[in-house]
Design an enzyme around this catalytic site. Structure first.
Site, short mmCIF file in Angstrom:
data_model
loop_
_atom_site.label_atom_id
_atom_site.label_comp_id
_atom_site.label_asym_id
_atom_site.label_seq_id
_atom_site.Cartn_x
_atom_site.Cartn_y
_atom_site.Cartn_z
N ASN A 10 -3.21 1.24 -4.27
CA ASN A 10 -3.65 -0.04 -4.43
C ASN A 10 -4.30 -1.69 -4.31
O ASN A 10 -3.91 -1.70 -3.32
CB ASN A 10 -1.75 -0.79 -4.81
CG ASN A 10 -1.88 -2.56 -5.84
OD1 ASN A 10 -2.32 -2.35 -6.30
ND2 ASN A 10 -0.51 -2.16 -4.93
N TRP A 11 -5.58 -1.32 -4.44
CA TRP A 11 -6.64 -2.20 -3.63
C TRP A 11 -5.97 -3.53 -4.22
O TRP A 11 -6.66 -4.79 -3.81
CB TRP A 11 -7.98 -1.91 -4.31
CG TRP A 11 -7.96 -0.44 -3.75
CD1 TRP A 11 -7.79 -0.03 -2.61
CD2 TRP A 11 -9.54 -0.01 -4.40
NE1 TRP A 11 -8.36 1.59 -3.05
CE2 TRP A 11 -9.73 1.48 -3.50
CE3 TRP A 11 -11.02 -0.22 -4.75
CZ2 TRP A 11 -10.60 1.81 -3.68
CZ3 TRP A 11 -11.39 0.65 -5.44
CH2 TRP A 11 -11.74 1.69 -4.83
N LYS A 12 -5.35 -3.87 -4.84
CA LYS A 12 -5.14 -5.04 -5.18
C LYS A 12 -6.15 -6.49 -5.58
O LYS A 12 -7.15 -5.97 -5.92
CB LYS A 12 -3.95 -6.07 -4.37
CG LYS A 12 -2.80 -5.18 -4.00
CD LYS A 12 -2.15 -6.05 -2.98
CE LYS A 12 -0.64 -4.58 -2.67
NZ LYS A 12 0.32 -5.19 -1.87
N HIS A 92 4.60 -4.11 -10.16
CA HIS A 92 4.84 -4.26 -8.92
C HIS A 92 5.33 -5.58 -8.89
O HIS A 92 5.25 -6.48 -10.02
CB HIS A 92 3.26 -4.39 -9.13
CG HIS A 92 3.42 -4.07 -7.08
ND1 HIS A 92 3.24 -5.36 -6.25
CD2 HIS A 92 2.91 -2.61 -6.65
CE1 HIS A 92 3.06 -4.78 -5.23
NE2 HIS A 92 2.55 -3.72 -5.37
N GLU A 94 4.78 -8.07 -6.84
CA GLU A 94 4.17 -8.98 -7.61
C GLU A 94 4.13 -9.27 -8.81
O GLU A 94 4.16 -10.61 -8.79
CB GLU A 94 2.09 -8.26 -6.48
CG GLU A 94 2.83 -8.53 -4.82
CD GLU A 94 1.53 -7.52 -3.95
OE1 GLU A 94 0.95 -7.57 -4.59
OE2 GLU A 94 1.69 -7.56 -2.79
N GLU A 164 9.68 0.79 -3.95
CA GLU A 164 8.98 -0.05 -2.77
C GLU A 164 10.21 -1.34 -2.87
O GLU A 164 9.58 -2.36 -3.33
CB GLU A 164 7.45 -0.42 -3.84
CG GLU A 164 6.26 0.75 -4.07
CD GLU A 164 4.74 -0.40 -4.40
OE1 GLU A 164 4.13 0.25 -3.22
OE2 GLU A 164 4.86 -1.17 -4.84
N GLY A 170 3.13 -5.34 2.23
CA GLY A 170 2.39 -6.00 2.90
C GLY A 170 3.40 -6.57 4.78
O GLY A 170 2.22 -7.63 5.06
N SER A 209 3.93 -0.12 3.45
CA SER A 209 3.24 -0.16 5.00
C SER A 209 3.73 1.07 5.20
O SER A 209 4.07 1.27 6.37
CB SER A 209 4.62 -1.05 5.88
OG SER A 209 4.14 -2.95 5.17
N GLY A 230 -0.89 0.32 -0.46
CA GLY A 230 -1.21 -1.08 -0.21
C GLY A 230 -3.21 -1.61 1.25
O GLY A 230 -3.88 -0.76 0.15
N GLY A 231 -2.21 -2.37 2.15
CA GLY A 231 -3.26 -2.63 2.97
C GLY A 231 -4.61 -1.04 3.45
O GLY A 231 -5.27 -1.40 3.89
#
Ligand code: PEP
Length: 247
Positions: A10-12, A92, A94, A164, A170, A209, A230-231
Site C-alpha cells: 500500500n503506497w498510500k 483501511h 486511515e 491491521e 506506521g 509495520s 505500508g512503509g
C-alpha cells in the site's frame, strides 16, 4: 489447507511519476506468491503500463460504491477496470479514522467491488484503547460481520481480509506473531460459524509495520496468509525480501 500467500504493498499518498516507475522496475515477481501493488489513483495508468506482461497485480486504495454520476472527487469501479486493476483496498483504518468511512459504507464498497469482478482487500483492526480494553476480537469481527451481513457468506469467499491493528500501522511497532495469529484465528473462527469451508479458503493478511526482519515469523503462523505492507513497500529491496520470505 494450504492457502496461497499474498503480499500487497500500500503506497498510500506517496511517490511521483518518476519514483513509482523506478519502484516497479525494482520489484521481483514470484511464481508461488501473489504480489499486489497499490499506488495512488493518478499513478494507476502509469503503473498499469509498467506491469503489462508482469504477474504483479494492481490495486486501488479505495473506490466509490456508486456506478457513475454526480460524485465529485470519486473514482468508479469501471474506471479502475479500464486500467486492469484487480484488487481494491477497502476500509483501511486511515479511511475509517480520517475520512469517516463507516462499516455500512465499507460493506457497500465491498459488495460493489465483488459485483464488478474485482477482489476487495477488507481492512479491519482495533485501536490501542480497544486492545487494552480487551475488545480486539469483538471490534474486528464486528467489522467483518458488517460485510458478511451485506453480501452473505457465499460471496465472502471472494474477499481478502487484512488484519491491521491501528496501533501497529506506521508506528514501527508490529504485533507479535502470537498476537497476530490469535486475532487471525479469531476472525477465521467467526467466519467458520457461518461456513467452515469458506473460512478455510479465505486469505487473512497481517498489516502493521511488516518489514523484512519480521515477515518470515509472521508468515510461519497457521492463519497468516501474507501481508499488507505500508512503509516497507516503498523500498523495492525491502519489499522483495518480504515477498521472498513468503515463498
Ligand atoms: C498500512 O497502512 O496498511 C500499513 C500496514 O502500514 P505500515 O506497514 O507502514 O505499518
Amino acid at each position: 489447507m494450504t492457502r496461497r500467500k499474498i503480499v500487497a504493498g500500500n503506497w498510500k499518498m506517496n511517490g511521483s511519476s518518476e519514483s513509482v516507475v523506478e519502484l516497479v522496475k525494482g520489484l521481483k515477481a514470484c511464481d508461488t506468491v501473489d504480489v499486489v501493488v497499490a499506488p495512488t489513483f493518478v499513478y494507476l495508468p502509469l503503473v498499469a503500463q509498467q506491469l503489462v506482461d508482469s504477474p504483479i497485480k494492481l490495486a486501488a486504495q479505495n473506490v466509490s460504491e456508486y456506478t457513475s454520476g454526480a460524485y465529485t472527487g470519486e473514482v468508479s469501479l469501471s474506471m479502475l477496470q479500464d486500467f486492469s486493476v484487480s484488487h481494491v483496498i477497502l476500509g483501511h483504518s486511515e479511511r475509517r479514522a480520517l475520512f469517516a468511512e463507516t462499516d455500512t459504507q465499507v460493506a457497500k464498497k465491498v459488495a460493489a467491488t465483488i459485483a464488478a469482478g474485482l477482489t476487495p482487500i477488507l481492512c479491519v483492526g482495533e485501536t490501542l484503547e480497544q486492545r487494552e480494553a480487551g475488545t480486539t476480537l469483538i471490534v474486528c469481527n464486528a467489522q467483518v460481520d458488517a460485510v458478511l451481513n451485506e453480501i452473505g457468506v457465499e460471496l465472502f469467499e471472494k474477499v481478502v481480509i487484512a488484519y491491521e491493528p491501528v496501533w501497529a500501522i506506521g508506528t514501527g511497532k508490529s504485533a507479535t506473531s502470537e498476537q497476530a495469529q490469535e486475532v487471525h484465528k479469531g476472525i477465521r473462527d467467526n467466519i467458520a460459524s457461518q461456513s467452515v469451508e469458506i473460512a478455510e479458503k479465505i486469505a487473512i493478511l497481517y498489516g502493521g509495520s511488516v518489514k523484512a526482519s519480521n515477515s518470515a515469523e509472521l508468515f510461519a503462523q497457521a492463519d497468516i496468509d501474507g501481508a499488507l505492507v505500508g512503509g516497507a513497500s516503498l523500498d523495492a529491496k525491502e519489499f522483495n525480501s518480504i515477498i521472498e520470505s513468503a515463498k
